[in-house]
Design a protein around this motif. Structure first.
Motif, short mmCIF file in Angstrom:
data_model
loop_
_atom_site.label_atom_id
_atom_site.label_comp_id
_atom_site.label_asym_id
_atom_site.label_seq_id
_atom_site.Cartn_x
_atom_site.Cartn_y
_atom_site.Cartn_z
N GLY A 190 0.81 -1.27 0.13
CA GLY A 190 -0.01 0.04 -0.06
C GLY A 190 0.79 1.08 0.19
N ASP A 191 2.03 1.25 0.80
CA ASP A 191 2.66 2.60 0.93
C ASP A 191 3.33 2.67 -0.42
N ILE A 192 3.80 1.80 -1.09
CA ILE A 192 4.18 1.83 -2.53
C ILE A 192 3.36 2.38 -3.67
N GLU A 193 2.28 1.73 -3.46
CA GLU A 193 1.29 2.06 -4.35
C GLU A 193 0.88 3.55 -4.23
N LEU A 194 0.76 4.18 -3.07
CA LEU A 194 0.46 5.45 -2.77
C LEU A 194 1.41 6.26 -3.35
N LEU A 195 2.59 6.02 -3.26
CA LEU A 195 3.88 6.98 -3.58
C LEU A 195 3.76 6.74 -5.38
N LEU A 196 3.76 5.75 -5.98
CA LEU A 196 3.47 5.61 -7.27
C LEU A 196 2.24 6.45 -7.72
N ILE A 197 1.04 6.42 -7.16
CA ILE A 197 0.14 7.44 -7.59
C ILE A 197 0.30 8.86 -7.69
N ALA A 198 1.10 9.04 -6.57
CA ALA A 198 1.53 10.54 -6.45
C ALA A 198 2.36 10.83 -7.59
N GLU A 199 3.55 9.96 -7.89
CA GLU A 199 4.43 10.25 -8.87
C GLU A 199 3.76 10.15 -10.24
N ASN A 200 2.83 9.40 -10.81
CA ASN A 200 2.24 9.32 -11.71
C ASN A 200 1.35 10.49 -12.08
N GLY A 201 0.75 11.12 -10.89
CA GLY A 201 -0.09 12.11 -10.97
C GLY A 201 0.95 13.49 -11.14
N ILE A 202 2.03 13.33 -10.70
CA ILE A 202 3.14 14.49 -10.95
C ILE A 202 3.48 14.44 -12.69
N LYS A 203 3.71 13.15 -12.99
CA LYS A 203 3.87 13.28 -14.42
C LYS A 203 2.92 13.46 -15.33
N ALA A 204 1.52 13.18 -14.87
CA ALA A 204 0.37 13.28 -15.71
C ALA A 204 0.47 14.87 -16.04
N LEU A 205 0.68 15.57 -14.97
CA LEU A 205 0.66 17.08 -15.04
C LEU A 205 1.83 17.68 -15.78
N LYS A 206 2.81 16.97 -15.98
CA LYS A 206 4.08 17.23 -16.55
C LYS A 206 4.84 18.34 -15.82
N LEU A 207 5.26 18.06 -14.47
CA LEU A 207 5.65 18.92 -13.46
C LEU A 207 6.92 18.12 -13.15
N ASN A 208 7.80 18.99 -12.73
CA ASN A 208 9.20 18.26 -12.29
C ASN A 208 9.75 19.38 -11.02
N GLY A 209 10.66 18.90 -10.56
CA GLY A 209 11.35 19.95 -9.29
C GLY A 209 10.64 19.48 -7.96
N HIS A 210 9.94 18.25 -8.05
CA HIS A 210 9.43 18.06 -6.61
C HIS A 210 9.99 16.98 -5.90
N ARG A 211 9.84 16.95 -4.55
CA ARG A 211 10.48 15.94 -3.52
C ARG A 211 9.30 15.36 -2.75
N TYR A 212 9.43 14.21 -2.37
CA TYR A 212 8.77 13.60 -1.25
C TYR A 212 9.40 13.52 -0.01
N VAL A 213 8.89 14.33 0.82
CA VAL A 213 9.50 14.35 2.11
C VAL A 213 8.56 13.31 3.19
N ILE A 214 9.31 12.18 3.55
CA ILE A 214 8.85 11.13 4.15
C ILE A 214 9.27 10.90 5.58
N GLY A 215 8.29 10.84 6.36
CA GLY A 215 8.33 10.69 7.99
C GLY A 215 7.82 9.35 8.32
N ASP A 216 7.91 8.83 9.60
CA ASP A 216 7.37 7.39 9.74
C ASP A 216 7.17 7.50 11.52
N MET A 217 5.78 7.37 11.58
CA MET A 217 5.33 7.40 12.94
C MET A 217 5.58 6.16 13.92
N LYS A 218 5.80 5.00 13.05
CA LYS A 218 6.35 3.61 13.68
C LYS A 218 7.86 4.03 14.25
#
Length: 375
Positions: free
Chosen positions: A137-165
């Motif tokens: 699920g964690d991987i799919e969520l990030l892939l949805i985000a990445e493909n959303g960014i690609k669909a919008l033809k954007l670049n220069g983004h970063r994923y800042v990831i935290g972890d509650m566990k």
């Protein structure tokens, strides 16, 4: 309408900006559909009691609240989609096979300090995933985000990831002073953190590790350093999970430089249960999306399944991908009282047509619209 008649905190989209908003929404919805998300539609208001116990950061200062005159119950304009989606899944789709993926779009409303220039009304497009194993699920969520960014033809983004566990293991290590430590960590109060850690009875390795947390921000090299210096197996094991997560994402096409781990991220500690992320864009210096894992939330509605979700912030994306051109465009302008049928024939052929009954008004329309051909 006079400008003074508009609610000051409510978004008022100009024509080109509205067109761009629709294009962004359409592109993101196509991405969600490609991942098997079923789009659902939800009310813009809900019961205060339901949202108060299920919404991250819920407080009377942050919401827009009113009274239902028929029942006397308190209602709230929706500040967050996730609780509504969880309840929808629990009530109407609990017999569907898992995993279940639900998509949504619409506005959220928050009462904000207008002196900061923050709108109280924001458009989101997002999804919630139910019943997927944690890593999947964690991987799919990030892939949805990445493909959303690609669909919008954007670049220069970063994923800042935290972890509650990971944070939970830090608090276990902190022991008796965990509440003070969490408060200081949340506030990024380094002096107070140092005082708390130095006054504890922890061994020197544990003290050194906790003091390093506010500075542990970066990619795989930061994760390696944290794993190497981890004072116990539980913390090391969680860091290894995050390293595997990063490795799988890069194998699936997300650039390694776009992945950043923030060891001190602990916002939403009482809401999220695992990985969280924010999509940041350097062009505007703010986030254009956010998401994370919340395995305990759906259970509050009797739907006891693991869950995670994310949302794109459409207005912030518009600030990155600004509308181009200066006029709204149409394929044709058809003029004259006797030519309405011709306009309909062109529309039936898939053309966009601006019909103007009075030919004498043609030039005025050309000041505001871009026309491909005039008939």
């Amino acid at each position: 309408m006079k400008k003074s008649m508009l609610a000051s905190a409510v978004t008022n989209m100009a024509p080109l900006r509205s067109k761009k908003l629709n294009e962004i929404e359409s592109a993101l919805r196509d991405v969600l559909s490609s991942y098997g998300c079923i789009e659902i539609f939800l009310p813009i208001y809900d019961y205060y009691d339901m949202l108060s116990s299920t919404t991250q950061g819920f407080s009377d200062e942050n919401i827009i609240r009113f009274i239902d005159r028929n029942t006397g119950k308190s209602l709230v304009l929706r500040p967050d989609f996730t609780p509504q989606v969880c309840r929808y899944a629990a009530n109407y789709m609990n017999n569907y096979p898992l995993p279940l993926r639900l998509g949504y779009r619409g506005r959220v409303f928050r009462n904000v300090n207008m002196d900061k220039g923050i709108k109280s009304e924001k458009t989101q497009v997002g999804c919630e995933l139910f019943g997927l194993e944690e890593m999947t699920g964690d991987i799919e969520l990030l892939l949805i985000a990445e493909n959303g960014i690609k669909a919008l033809k954007l670049n220069g983004h970063r994923y800042v990831i935290g972890d509650m566990k990971f944070n939970a293991e830090l608090l276990k290590l902190a022991g008796d002073f965990k509440e003070e430590f969490l408060k200081a960590l949340s506030a990024k109060n380094l002096d107070r953190m140092k005082q708390i850690i130095d006054s504890s009875s922890l061994d020197e390795a544990a003290k050194k590790f906790l003091k390093s947390i506010p500075f542990a921000y970066g990619g795989k090299d930061v994760l390696k350093e944290l794993r190497t210096t981890a004072p116990n197996g539980e913390i090391k094991g969680r860091i290894e999970y995050i390293e595997r997560f990063f490795d799988k994402l890069t194998e699936l096409g997300i650039a390694e430089k776009a992945l950043v781990f923030d060891a001190s991220e602990c916002k939403g500690y009482d809401y999220y249960t695992g990985l969280t992320f924010e999509i940041l864009h350097g062009g505007i210096g703010s986030k254009i999306g956010t998401g994370g894992r919340y395995d305990n939330l759906a259970g509050k509605f009797g739907f006891n399944v693991p869950a995670c979700g994310m949302a794109f912030y459409v207005e912030e994306i518009i600030n990155v991908d600004k509308p181009t051109g200066v006029k709204v465009s149409f394929d044709y302008m058809v003029t004259g009282k006797d030519n309405q049928a011709q306009a309909e024939k062109l529309r039936a052929a898939g053309k966009s047509v601006l019909y103007v009954e009075n030919k004498e008004n043609k030039d005025k329309f050309l000041e505001f619209y871009e026309i491909g051909q005039i008939l």
